[in-house]
Motif scaffolding. Sequence first.
Motif, PDB file in Angstrom:
ATOM      1  N   TRP A   1      -9.775   6.721   2.451  1.00  0.00           N
ATOM      2  CA  TRP A   1      -9.554   6.236   1.078  1.00  0.00           C
ATOM      3  C   TRP A   1     -10.677   6.682   0.150  1.00  0.00           C
ATOM      4  O   TRP A   1     -10.440   6.952  -1.034  1.00  0.00           O
TER       5      TRP A   1
ATOM      6  N   SER B   1       0.830  -1.211   0.000  1.00  0.00           N
ATOM      7  CA  SER B   1       0.000   0.000   0.000  1.00  0.00           C
ATOM      8  C   SER B   1       0.859   1.253   0.000  1.00  0.00           C
ATOM      9  O   SER B   1       0.463   2.297  -0.526  1.00  0.00           O
TER      10      SER B   1
ATOM     11  N   SER C   1      -7.115   0.267  -6.167  1.00  0.00           N
ATOM     12  CA  SER C   1      -6.520   0.170  -4.839  1.00  0.00           C
ATOM     13  C   SER C   1      -7.360   0.912  -3.803  1.00  0.00           C
ATOM     14  O   SER C   1      -7.625   0.398  -2.713  1.00  0.00           O
TER      15      SER C   1
ATOM     16  N   LEU D   1      -9.158  -0.870  -0.705  1.00  0.00           N
ATOM     17  CA  LEU D   1      -8.805  -0.453   0.657  1.00  0.00           C
ATOM     18  C   LEU D   1     -10.016   0.063   1.412  1.00  0.00           C
ATOM     19  O   LEU D   1     -10.119  -0.112   2.636  1.00  0.00           O
TER      20      LEU D   1
ATOM     21  N   GLY E   1      -1.383   0.639  -4.772  1.00  0.00           N
ATOM     22  CA  GLY E   1      -1.064  -0.786  -4.850  1.00  0.00           C
ATOM     23  C   GLY E   1      -0.044  -1.106  -5.913  1.00  0.00           C
ATOM     24  O   GLY E   1       0.057  -2.228  -6.399  1.00  0.00           O
TER      25      GLY E   1
END
Length: 454
Positions: A403, A50, A63, A67, A55
């Motif tokens: 995120w 991460s 990613s 996440l 990613g």
Amino acid sequence: MGSNGYEESGTQLPKNTKSSSLFRYNSPFVQVILIGLVCFCCPGIFNALSGMGGGGQVNATASNNSLTALYIFFSIFGILGGGIYNILGPHLTLFAGCSTYVLYSGSFLYYNHYQHQAFAIISGAILGIGAGLVWAAQGAIMTSYPPMNRKGTYISIFWSIFNMGGVIGGLIPFILNYHNDAATVNDGTYIGFMVFMAGGAVLSLAILPANKVIRDDGTKCTNIMYSNVTTEFFEILKLFSNWKMLLMIPAAWSSNFFYTYQFNHVNKTQFTLRTRGLNNVFYWGAQMLGSVGIGYVMDFSFKSRRKRGIVGVCVVSVLGSSIWGGAIANQIQRNIYQTLDFKDSGSHFAGPFVLYFTFGLLDAMFQSMVYWVIGALNNDSENLSRYAGFYKGIQSAGSAVAWQIDNHSVTPLNQLIVNVVLTTISYPLMLLLVLRAVKDNDPEQEPVNNGFTQ
């Protein structure tokens, strides 16, 4: 008797069961090293993945979405994880949790070829369940197995071993992608990650349950072999009205919230692919230094445990405020068209690199400080597994929000400001928690108290 009718932790064993051998298999020292190695292989390598930003992919959308799914489920199973650990014990809890890390890395290997994000999102959700189990078990082991006067030292030992995973994990993409001009890491990077994670799952079977771990003074970490579902349900529910846990919420929420900004808007956008791998070597290496430094402060700076806690919180708050000030300056003056490389960018590389290094330093000091405070609230594995699970659950809820904030194109400067505000709010609340709840004598297992009395 404890609050659940169980025998108190710390019951003295017959004298002939005492041992001063540091390297006994059932000693807290060896068990903390083992959980450090497990986390080195699984969460440590995941951190390297991460930490590359996106990613290791050009487009961070897959990613970010994976996440988000990860941390939504992590927030639930982080809170439940302490109870699950108390029921199942370390072997089943850790092995099941560690296995999900392998699947997650495999999903990005798949994405490298097919560019379908559904597998990555589903594996992220599954990893969220597994990570909740792993970190609840880790929190219980790291905060309850060591003797009370050396918890900071043991936390720093764990944190150093664990973050070596990020160091090794940073070297893998650095070496394998050194001559890679593409912006996406190669298959070998993901395969290397999967091998480490599979090894961690196997190693987790070596962890002993708390009732088999004997401290050097002859006390067990707990006398309970297994808890039950009803007990754990009500004890976890009580945490949401426990004033100690409520004071901890801003620190828990902010402690992984800043990863999105650090990984996606400093490391990913400001540096070339190979430099991102190199940066992570130093980022996670800085975590090792930070954990050792704050561990010394929390264990050895003063005789009084409460005074050590106060000094520790103050040290982290001063350092943290300075580092975030540097981040604001870097963000304001940043040239968005310049991508920095450690070989080609000369002096322009130094400032952002040092900033990213200090991010790692602060992360370890901040989280080690919080774990030390959790460990100072009680001395029993069952209670501390719930406390640690609550901390990780709230922390993961913050990560899920962070995120998705990034996915909705919130500007990096606004994300940075939110991080500064959240961490700044947490410092006085952690200081209040130390002042009101940390005793100079060993805390006994006690009923949950919702008022400001002890």
